[in-house]
Scaffold this active site. Sequence first.
Site, short mmCIF file in Angstrom:
data_model
loop_
_atom_site.label_atom_id
_atom_site.label_comp_id
_atom_site.label_asym_id
_atom_site.label_seq_id
_atom_site.Cartn_x
_atom_site.Cartn_y
_atom_site.Cartn_z
CD1 TRP A 1 -0.59 15.68 -2.10
CD2 TRP A 1 1.19 13.86 -0.86
NE1 TRP A 1 0.55 15.44 -2.84
CE2 TRP A 1 1.72 14.31 -2.09
CE3 TRP A 1 1.16 12.55 -0.27
CZ2 TRP A 1 3.25 14.38 -2.65
CZ3 TRP A 1 2.89 12.58 -0.41
CH2 TRP A 1 3.49 13.03 -1.86
CG LEU A 2 0.33 18.58 3.65
CD1 LEU A 2 1.34 18.75 4.65
CD2 LEU A 2 -0.88 19.21 3.88
CG ASP B 1 15.59 17.57 13.53
OD1 ASP B 1 15.62 18.47 13.08
OD2 ASP B 1 14.96 16.89 12.44
#
Length: 282
Positions: free
Chosen positions: A90-91, A191
């Site tokens: 998780w950031l 992307d």
Amino acid sequence: MESPNTAWFKHLPLKNITSVKPVSGGDINLAYQATTTDGNRYFIKVQPNHSQDYFNHEINGLKAIGKVINTPTPLYHGEIDGNAYLILNWLDETWGNQANLGLAVAKMHQQHNDEFGFMDDHQTKALVKDNSWNSSWLDFYINQRLEPEVQVASQCGRWNKWRQEHYQQMVNKFTDYYQHHEVIPSLLHGDLWAGNFLFAGDHKPYLIDPDALFGDREFDLAMTTVFGGFDNSFYQAYSSVFPFDDHLEERLSWYRFYYLCMHLILFGESYGGAVDQILSQY
């Protein structure tokens, strides 16, 4: 897409999960934050009704890009009850300087390869992107990117004679240019819109959700200009490594076409005007 039930998460390779909550994570996958008893948090992507190899391309892209700049770390992936999952660290999002982002993207683009393509193909909603290795960027971009895309656009009724005529003129101009200009295969995010970068930790830039390949670095650069979100400091820092020339804008158009035509396929004629605006230049 139907969300997995609570029992499904108990089969993940995370010990002592105390909570799972849905979070925003794009429109392709279901996304969750899981917390464990030791206080660690994880980002979980789920793609219902797919095998575990669904996430292979993203994992390989994160590993390739993560060798040189910051990315989330793929920790586990697999399949439970026919649903593919990918678990990342998780950031916690912070703020940061886009000049640092520009330098990070330039550093990624300084990673080179002998050929264009990638180690695996990529399944999208619309088609499978053929990443087979190719020594010619001209051939790769026309036959492994543009032609399959236009074929799908035609099959779903989002193509017409005018678009085909101007598309062919664009391809002719693209061909004329790259027959005489060498392209070095650079590691690309694939992307690179504003939703796929963030600042985390000590205000460092991170790239997320890659669709990695080795290609013309201007392919990435074009995507940054389609929906905005990249400021002048980003481009100034990037151009300190790869200086811009007077004809860059002309070249970015045939790469913008690819992204906008994909949106035309996925979301319909709301993107038709943007596609036609590019094609009308040729």
